[in-house]
Design a protein around this motif. Structure first.
Motif, PDB file in Angstrom:
ATOM      1  N   ILE A  67      48.570  18.218   8.801  1.00 44.21           N
ATOM      2  CA  ILE A  67      48.687  19.195   7.715  1.00 44.21           C
ATOM      3  C   ILE A  67      48.343  18.455   6.439  1.00 44.21           C
ATOM      4  N   VAL A  68      47.350  18.935   5.710  1.00 43.86           N
ATOM      5  CA  VAL A  68      46.905  18.240   4.502  1.00 43.86           C
ATOM      6  C   VAL A  68      46.964  19.220   3.329  1.00 43.86           C
ATOM      7  N   ALA A  69      47.802  18.903   2.348  1.00 46.22           N
ATOM      8  CA  ALA A  69      48.016  19.779   1.192  1.00 46.22           C
ATOM      9  C   ALA A  69      47.375  19.178  -0.043  1.00 46.22           C
ATOM     10  N   ALA A  70      46.657  20.010  -0.785  1.00 45.47           N
ATOM     11  CA  ALA A  70      45.995  19.524  -1.999  1.00 45.47           C
ATOM     12  C   ALA A  70      45.728  20.679  -2.948  1.00 45.47           C
ATOM     13  N   GLY A  71      45.789  20.371  -4.249  1.00 42.92           N
ATOM     14  CA  GLY A  71      45.453  21.351  -5.273  1.00 42.92           C
ATOM     15  C   GLY A  71      44.089  21.069  -5.876  1.00 42.92           C
ATOM     16  N   ARG A  72      43.927  21.453  -7.144  1.00 37.28           N
ATOM     17  CA  ARG A  72      42.659  21.282  -7.847  1.00 37.28           C
ATOM     18  C   ARG A  72      41.504  21.867  -7.038  1.00 37.28           C
ATOM     19  N   GLU A  73      40.527  21.046  -6.657  1.00 43.27           N
ATOM     20  CA  GLU A  73      39.373  21.564  -5.905  1.00 43.27           C
ATOM     21  C   GLU A  73      39.608  21.547  -4.397  1.00 43.27           C
ATOM     22  N   GLY A  74      40.767  21.008  -3.953  1.00 44.40           N
ATOM     23  CA  GLY A  74      41.118  21.037  -2.530  1.00 44.40           C
ATOM     24  C   GLY A  74      40.255  20.144  -1.661  1.00 44.40           C
ATOM     25  N   ALA A  75      39.824  18.986  -2.176  1.00 41.57           N
ATOM     26  CA  ALA A  75      38.883  18.145  -1.438  1.00 41.57           C
ATOM     27  C   ALA A  75      39.531  17.333  -0.325  1.00 41.57           C
ATOM     28  N   LEU A  76      40.821  16.998  -0.465  1.00 41.90           N
ATOM     29  CA  LEU A  76      41.439  16.070   0.473  1.00 41.90           C
ATOM     30  C   LEU A  76      41.362  16.539   1.931  1.00 41.90           C
ATOM     31  N   PRO A  77      41.710  17.781   2.263  1.00 45.91           N
ATOM     32  CA  PRO A  77      41.618  18.193   3.668  1.00 45.91           C
ATOM     33  C   PRO A  77      40.193  18.102   4.211  1.00 45.91           C
ATOM     34  N   THR A  78      39.202  18.420   3.388  1.00 43.43           N
ATOM     35  CA  THR A  78      37.812  18.332   3.813  1.00 43.43           C
ATOM     36  C   THR A  78      37.426  16.892   4.136  1.00 43.43           C
TER      37      THR A  78
END
Length: 252
Positions: free
Chosen positions: A175-186
Motif C-alpha cells: 500500500i503506497v500513499a502519496a499526495g501532491r502529484e502522486g508519483a510514489l506509487p507509480t
C-alpha cells in the motif's frame, strides 16, 4: 431458531448476538451494525466516526464489541475518543485500546485475533500521509497480517525510495500513499513484482491540491497498480487483506 431462543433465555446469548446470528446485522438507536461482514466479505465492519455524535460512537462500539468482540473506528475525533475511552474503562476495563492517528481498535479481553501468513508493506511519501496510512494499517492488523511500514520516502529525494527498495520487495502486497502529484506509487510499482495499491492523499496546495492531482497521476500511471479513492485508507487496507488472504491460502 429454538437453540437461539433458549440461549437468550438462559443468558448465554444476548439479544444483540441473537439478532446478529439471525439477520447478520444488529439494529440500534445509532444505526445498523453489519456484524457478519467479516464472515461474509472477509473484511471487518468499520465505524466511520466522522459526522457522528460521541453517544452514537459509543453505542455502535458497544454493539460491535458485544457481537464481534472488537470494534474498529475510523476518522475519530479527540472528543469522540475520550467518550469511547471512558465507556471502555467503565464497562470493559480489561479491554485493549489501540489508537493510530485517527483510527482506533478496541478488543474485548476474550477476543482471539486471527492470523494470516502474509506480509503487507505500507509506504508513505511524507508525514502528512500518516493518518490515512494508519487507517490502512489498522485494517490489516485487525485481519492478522504482518505489517512493515516505512514512512517519508517520497520521490522528491529519490534516494529515500531506493534505499528502502529491498523492504518494499519483501512484502506480499504494498500500500503506497502519496499526495501532491502522486508519483510514489507509480515509481514503486515500476521497481517491484508485488501488487501495489496506490492511495492518493489530499495534501499539497494550489491546483488540484485536494488530492485530485494525486488521483489523476496514479490513474494515468504507465506502471501497473490499483488505485483507491482519495484518502481511502480503509479501502486500501481491506483490498490488501483480501489479496494477502489469497496468497496465504496458496501457501497452505
Amino acid at each position: 431458531m429454538r437453540e437461539l431462543l433458549e440461549a437468550v433465555a438462559d443468558g448465554s446469548l444476548s439479544p444483540a448476538q441473537a439478532e446478529a446470528e439471525l439477520n447478520g446485522y444488529v439494529t440500534g438507536d445509532a444505526g445498523r451494525f453489519d456484524a457478519a461482514r467479516d464472515q461474509r466479505r472477509g473484511v471487518p465492519e468499520a465505524i466511520f466516526a466522522e459526522g457522528k455524535s460521541a453517544d452514537q460512537i459509543v453505542a455502535l462500539a458497544e454493539t460491535a464489541l458485544e457481537t464481534t468482540d472488537r470494534a474498529l473506528l475510523t476518522r475519530i475525533s479527540p472528543p469522540q475518543f475520550e467518550a469511547l475511552e471512558s465507556y471502555v474503562d467503565e464497562t470493559i476495563p480489561d479491554a485493549t485500546i489501540e489508537r493510530r492517528e485517527t483510527t482506533v481498535r478496541v478488543m474485548a479481553p476474550d477476543y482471539e485475533p486471527p492470523s494470516i501468513d502474509a506480509a503487507v508493506g505500507i509506504a508513505t511519501g511524507g508525514t502528512v500521509d500518516g493518518p490515512v496510512a494508519a487507517e490502512a494499517e489498522a485494517v490489516c492488523l485487525d485481519a492478522g497480517v504482518t505489517i512493515d511500514r516505512v514512512d517519508d520516502i517520497g520521490v522528491a529525494a529519490l534516494s529515500r525510495t531506493l534505499d528502502q527498495l529491498e523492504r518494499l520487495r519483501d512484502a506480499d502486497v504494498l500500500i503506497v500513499a502519496a499526495g501532491r502529484e502522486g508519483a510514489l506509487p507509480t515509481v514503486v510499482a515500476g521497481l517491484v513484482d508485488t501488487p501495489v495499491i496506490g492511495v492518493p492523499i489530499s495534501s499539497g496546495y494550489g491546483y488540484a491540491g485536494d488530492g485530485e492531482g494525486a488521483l489523476a497521476g496514479m490513474l494515468q500511471s504507465c506502471t501497473v497498480l490499483s488505485v483507491v479513492n482519495i484518502d481511502a485508507g480503509f479501502v486500501a487496507g481491506a483490498q490488501a487483506v483480501l489479496i494477502a488472504r489469497t496468497i496465504a491460502a496458496a501457501r497452505d
